[in-house]
Design a protein around this motif. Structure first.
Motif, PDB file in Angstrom:
ATOM      1  N   ALA A   1      -1.308   3.457  -8.823  1.00 25.07           N
ATOM      2  CA  ALA A   1      -1.590   3.313 -10.324  1.00 25.07           C
ATOM      3  C   ALA A   1      -2.636   2.052 -10.182  1.00 25.07           C
ATOM      4  O   ALA A   1      -3.396   1.806 -10.974  1.00 25.07           O
ATOM      5  CB  ALA A   1      -0.895   3.238 -10.951  1.00 25.07           C
ATOM      6  N   ALA A   2      -1.604   1.297  -9.005  1.00 26.58           N
ATOM      7  CA  ALA A   2      -2.730  -0.183  -9.147  1.00 26.58           C
ATOM      8  C   ALA A   2      -4.302  -0.413  -8.618  1.00 26.58           C
ATOM      9  O   ALA A   2      -4.189  -1.696  -7.972  1.00 26.58           O
ATOM     10  CB  ALA A   2      -1.824  -1.288  -8.792  1.00 26.58           C
ATOM     11  N   GLY A   3      -4.751   1.034  -7.819  1.00 26.42           N
ATOM     12  CA  GLY A   3      -5.627   0.965  -7.427  1.00 26.42           C
ATOM     13  C   GLY A   3      -5.425   0.501  -5.699  1.00 26.42           C
ATOM     14  O   GLY A   3      -6.443   0.195  -4.925  1.00 26.42           O
ATOM     15  N   ASN A   4      -4.626   0.711  -5.109  1.00 32.02           N
ATOM     16  CA  ASN A   4      -3.966   0.451  -3.921  1.00 32.02           C
ATOM     17  C   ASN A   4      -4.076   1.706  -2.565  1.00 32.02           C
ATOM     18  O   ASN A   4      -4.163   2.725  -3.845  1.00 32.02           O
ATOM     19  CB  ASN A   4      -2.572  -0.286  -3.484  1.00 32.02           C
ATOM     20  N   THR A   5      -5.287   1.973  -1.863  1.00 32.66           N
ATOM     21  CA  THR A   5      -5.321   3.345  -1.165  1.00 32.66           C
ATOM     22  C   THR A   5      -4.721   3.098   0.112  1.00 32.66           C
ATOM     23  O   THR A   5      -4.807   2.195   1.290  1.00 32.66           O
ATOM     24  CB  THR A   5      -7.078   3.154  -1.269  1.00 32.66           C
ATOM     25  N   SER A   6      -4.226   3.899   0.349  1.00 30.60           N
ATOM     26  CA  SER A   6      -3.282   4.023   1.250  1.00 30.60           C
ATOM     27  C   SER A   6      -4.571   3.962   3.107  1.00 30.60           C
ATOM     28  O   SER A   6      -5.538   4.651   2.833  1.00 30.60           O
ATOM     29  CB  SER A   6      -2.330   5.648   1.464  1.00 30.60           C
ATOM     30  N   ALA A   7      -3.430   4.260   4.248  1.00 32.75           N
ATOM     31  CA  ALA A   7      -4.176   4.999   5.245  1.00 32.75           C
ATOM     32  C   ALA A   7      -3.842   6.212   5.239  1.00 32.75           C
ATOM     33  O   ALA A   7      -4.057   7.247   4.285  1.00 32.75           O
ATOM     34  CB  ALA A   7      -3.918   5.047   6.340  1.00 32.75           C
ATOM     35  N   ALA A   8      -5.182   7.010   5.798  1.00 32.13           N
ATOM     36  CA  ALA A   8      -5.322   8.351   6.154  1.00 32.13           C
ATOM     37  C   ALA A   8      -4.618   9.412   6.712  1.00 32.13           C
ATOM     38  O   ALA A   8      -4.147   8.615   8.072  1.00 32.13           O
ATOM     39  CB  ALA A   8      -6.721   8.486   7.005  1.00 32.13           C
ATOM     40  N   GLY A   9      -3.668  10.034   6.307  1.00 30.90           N
ATOM     41  CA  GLY A   9      -3.331  11.630   7.037  1.00 30.90           C
ATOM     42  C   GLY A   9      -4.416  12.331   7.268  1.00 30.90           C
ATOM     43  O   GLY A   9      -5.038  12.684   6.732  1.00 30.90           O
ATOM     44  N   ALA A  10      -4.586  13.231   8.583  1.00 26.27           N
ATOM     45  CA  ALA A  10      -4.363  13.975   8.957  1.00 26.27           C
ATOM     46  C   ALA A  10      -4.172  15.120   9.704  1.00 26.27           C
ATOM     47  O   ALA A  10      -3.210  15.060   9.957  1.00 26.27           O
ATOM     48  CB  ALA A  10      -5.708  13.183   9.757  1.00 26.27           C
ATOM     49  N   ARG A  11      -5.078  16.305   9.291  1.00 31.37           N
ATOM     50  CA  ARG A  11      -4.415  17.533  10.361  1.00 31.37           C
ATOM     51  C   ARG A  11      -5.870  18.184  11.114  1.00 31.37           C
ATOM     52  O   ARG A  11      -6.769  18.234   9.766  1.00 31.37           O
ATOM     53  CB  ARG A  11      -4.259  18.372   9.104  1.00 31.37           C
ATOM     54  N   VAL A  12      -6.054  18.251  12.304  1.00 34.14           N
ATOM     55  CA  VAL A  12      -6.503  19.312  12.920  1.00 34.14           C
ATOM     56  C   VAL A  12      -6.247  21.068  12.883  1.00 34.14           C
ATOM     57  O   VAL A  12      -5.576  20.966  12.696  1.00 34.14           O
ATOM     58  CB  VAL A  12      -6.436  19.652  14.383  1.00 34.14           C
ATOM     59  N   VAL A  13      -7.517  21.379  11.797  1.00 36.99           N
ATOM     60  CA  VAL A  13      -7.435  23.467  11.587  1.00 36.99           C
ATOM     61  C   VAL A  13      -8.822  23.967  12.407  1.00 36.99           C
ATOM     62  O   VAL A  13      -9.215  22.994  12.648  1.00 36.99           O
ATOM     63  CB  VAL A  13      -7.786  23.539  10.283  1.00 36.99           C
ATOM     64  N   ARG A  14      -8.001  25.884  12.483  1.00 40.48           N
ATOM     65  CA  ARG A  14      -9.613  25.799  13.433  1.00 40.48           C
ATOM     66  C   ARG A  14      -9.858  27.036  12.189  1.00 40.48           C
ATOM     67  O   ARG A  14      -8.824  27.578  11.314  1.00 40.48           O
ATOM     68  CB  ARG A  14      -8.703  26.196  15.045  1.00 40.48           C
ATOM     69  N   VAL A  15     -11.172  26.780  12.244  1.00 43.62           N
ATOM     70  CA  VAL A  15     -11.966  28.314  11.399  1.00 43.62           C
ATOM     71  C   VAL A  15     -12.708  29.579  12.389  1.00 43.62           C
ATOM     72  O   VAL A  15     -13.289  29.167  13.095  1.00 43.62           O
ATOM     73  CB  VAL A  15     -12.622  28.267  10.024  1.00 43.62           C
ATOM     74  N   ASP A  16     -11.497  30.607  12.162  1.00 43.55           N
ATOM     75  CA  ASP A  16     -12.164  31.574  12.669  1.00 43.55           C
ATOM     76  C   ASP A  16     -12.196  32.986  12.125  1.00 43.55           C
ATOM     77  O   ASP A  16     -11.347  33.181  11.408  1.00 43.55           O
ATOM     78  CB  ASP A  16     -11.899  31.826  14.140  1.00 43.55           C
TER      79      ASP A  16
ATOM     80  N   LEU B   1       0.723  -1.175   0.175  1.00 43.94           N
ATOM     81  CA  LEU B   1       0.334  -0.246   0.203  1.00 43.94           C
ATOM     82  C   LEU B   1       0.864   0.749  -0.368  1.00 43.94           C
ATOM     83  O   LEU B   1       2.118   1.587   0.438  1.00 43.94           O
ATOM     84  CB  LEU B   1      -0.676   0.074   1.135  1.00 43.94           C
ATOM     85  N   PRO B   2       0.386   2.411  -0.818  1.00 43.99           N
ATOM     86  CA  PRO B   2       1.025   3.301  -0.115  1.00 43.99           C
ATOM     87  C   PRO B   2       1.194   4.144   0.752  1.00 43.99           C
ATOM     88  O   PRO B   2       0.430   3.499   1.749  1.00 43.99           O
ATOM     89  CB  PRO B   2       0.341   4.517  -1.784  1.00 43.99           C
ATOM     90  N   ASP B   3       2.257   4.964   1.771  1.00 45.99           N
ATOM     91  CA  ASP B   3       2.586   5.099   2.412  1.00 45.99           C
ATOM     92  C   ASP B   3       1.167   6.112   3.229  1.00 45.99           C
ATOM     93  O   ASP B   3       0.575   6.977   1.755  1.00 45.99           O
ATOM     94  CB  ASP B   3       3.806   5.978   2.849  1.00 45.99           C
ATOM     95  N   ALA B   4       0.792   6.391   3.744  1.00 46.01           N
ATOM     96  CA  ALA B   4      -0.390   7.911   4.243  1.00 46.01           C
ATOM     97  C   ALA B   4       0.373   8.856   3.317  1.00 46.01           C
ATOM     98  O   ALA B   4       1.393   9.596   4.199  1.00 46.01           O
ATOM     99  CB  ALA B   4      -0.516   7.438   5.424  1.00 46.01           C
ATOM    100  N   PRO B   5      -0.114   9.615   3.062  1.00 46.41           N
ATOM    101  CA  PRO B   5       0.063  10.623   3.000  1.00 46.41           C
ATOM    102  C   PRO B   5      -0.366  11.940   3.539  1.00 46.41           C
ATOM    103  O   PRO B   5      -0.882  11.616   4.561  1.00 46.41           O
ATOM    104  CB  PRO B   5      -1.293  11.352   1.492  1.00 46.41           C
ATOM    105  N   THR B   6       0.477  13.532   3.511  1.00 38.26           N
ATOM    106  CA  THR B   6       1.036  13.947   4.627  1.00 38.26           C
ATOM    107  C   THR B   6       0.197  15.188   4.360  1.00 38.26           C
ATOM    108  O   THR B   6      -0.411  15.980   3.499  1.00 38.26           O
ATOM    109  CB  THR B   6       2.072  14.683   5.210  1.00 38.26           C
ATOM    110  N   ILE B   7      -0.656  16.235   5.339  1.00 34.85           N
ATOM    111  CA  ILE B   7      -1.229  16.847   5.117  1.00 34.85           C
ATOM    112  C   ILE B   7      -0.336  18.617   6.124  1.00 34.85           C
ATOM    113  O   ILE B   7      -0.059  18.397   7.183  1.00 34.85           O
ATOM    114  CB  ILE B   7      -2.501  17.982   5.545  1.00 34.85           C
ATOM    115  N   SER B   8      -0.164  19.370   4.886  1.00 31.07           N
ATOM    116  CA  SER B   8       1.426  20.265   5.416  1.00 31.07           C
ATOM    117  C   SER B   8       0.608  21.415   6.449  1.00 31.07           C
ATOM    118  O   SER B   8      -0.978  21.392   5.916  1.00 31.07           O
ATOM    119  CB  SER B   8       1.825  21.324   4.968  1.00 31.07           C
ATOM    120  N   THR B   9       1.235  22.245   7.351  1.00 33.42           N
ATOM    121  CA  THR B   9       0.787  23.193   8.299  1.00 33.42           C
ATOM    122  C   THR B   9      -0.877  24.031   7.193  1.00 33.42           C
ATOM    123  O   THR B   9       0.201  24.960   6.713  1.00 33.42           O
ATOM    124  CB  THR B   9       1.676  23.943   8.782  1.00 33.42           C
ATOM    125  N   VAL B  10      -1.675  24.738   8.055  1.00 28.58           N
ATOM    126  CA  VAL B  10      -2.625  24.931   7.116  1.00 28.58           C
ATOM    127  C   VAL B  10      -2.170  26.937   7.152  1.00 28.58           C
ATOM    128  O   VAL B  10      -2.217  26.918   8.786  1.00 28.58           O
ATOM    129  CB  VAL B  10      -4.130  24.461   7.347  1.00 28.58           C
TER     130      VAL B  10
END
Length: 301
Positions: free
Chosen positions: A82-97, A1-10
């Motif tokens: 491309a082979a259809g393999n799906t990674s685990a989820a990467g996550a990031r908590v953000v705040r909307v104000d 499986l692909p590595d879980a993707p990352t989300i950078s600081t928003v």
């Protein structure tokens, strides 16, 4: 499986404020050329593709922000190769104000919005959003304080502030920046700086009855004080705080006669008295050069 993707600081700090809401970009990494599925809110999925270096980005829309609402939100992202393999989820908590704070208030300064010589270290008090940073401008200086959890802030003026404001009218301004970086409109307060003492009044060196009056000359509009030598004089409050048989006063009106203003001596104890002038701002002059002596045994003139 692909590595879980990352989300950078928003938005630099994981807070999306009012000025960032229309251009907030979500960026991250994933397997090169993988299909990236970003969930922004309420299972709203946005599909994009990582480039050959494994980077991807997505700019939030008004629809996304509406779905996210105000407060904390968890972004999640998966990558499918491309082979259809799906990674685990990467996550990031953000705040909307995106709510701009209410403009801060500046309460009455020094009791009457006039800063005199004795009040140059007065504390300015105001209200603002709890925990927000308040930028207070005094003349050419900007001072930063933090509002308390009760929504109150204070700042004590310094000699540098007084010098920057100079004598005369001055407008204090304050702005608030909240934790998300939203900046309020200005709150203002018009004040006057008057730290110049009035001229020293003149009184004759004479002995008079405690049922008479003293004539004082050489004063500007304000008030004249006749003060017993036993009173330690530092400001107007030190005079008016003394017992009533040791001082008396009279108003000096606009256009007072050059012949002088009478100050009653009724009820005063015996002894030497000097005269002080106070202007409308409450600044106090030095003492008169001469003493006038009150003697209750002397016949009324």
């Amino acid at each position: 499986l692909p590595d879980a993707p990352t989300i950078s600081t928003v938005a630099g700090d994981d807070w999306i404020n009012a000025s960032e809401q229309w251009a907030a970009k979500i960026e991250g990494t994933a397997e090169a050329n993988a299909t990236v599925r970003l969930t922004v809110a309420n299972n709203q999925v946005r599909t994009l593709t990582a480039n050959g270096e494994g980077r991807w980005s997505y700019t939030l829309t008004s629809v996304d922000l509406s779905e996210m609402g105000q407060g904390a939100e968890t972004l999640s992202v998966t990558a499918t190769d491309a082979a259809g393999n799906t990674s685990a989820a990467g996550a990031r908590v953000v705040r909307v104000d995106t709510e701009v704070p209410v403009a801060p208030s500046i309460l009455t300064v020094a009791g009457d919005d006039v800063v005199n010589a004795a009040e140059q270290g007065v504390t300015i008090v105001g209200t603002a959003e709890a925990g927000a940073v308040v930028a207070l401008t005094t003349g050419a200086n900007t001072r930063t304080v933090v509002s308390s959890t009760l929504g109150q802030w204070t700042y004590t003026l310094t000699p540098a502030d007084i010098a920057a404001m100079e004598e005369g009218p001055e407008t204090l301004t304050a702005r608030v920046t909240d934790a998300a970086g939203n900046v309020s409109a200005e709150g203002t307060r018009a004040i006057t700086v008057d730290t110049q003492a009035p001229g020293v009044p003149t009184v004759g060196a004479a002995t008079i009855s405690n049922q008479s009056q003293v004539t004082v000359t050489g004063t500007a509009p304000g008030r004249i004080y006749l003060v017993h030598e036993s009173v330690t004089v530092t400001d107007v409050a030190s005079i008016e705080g003394a017992t009533g048989d040791r001082w008396n006063s009279a108003v000096v009106p606009e256009g007072a006669p050059t012949s002088g203003v009478p100050v009653p001596t009724q009820g005063l104890i015996d002894g030497a008295y000097r005269v002080y002038a106070a202007d409308a701002a409450g600044n106090l002059s030095d003492a008169s050069e001469n003493n006038t002596t009150v003697n209750g045994d002397r016949a009324k003139v």
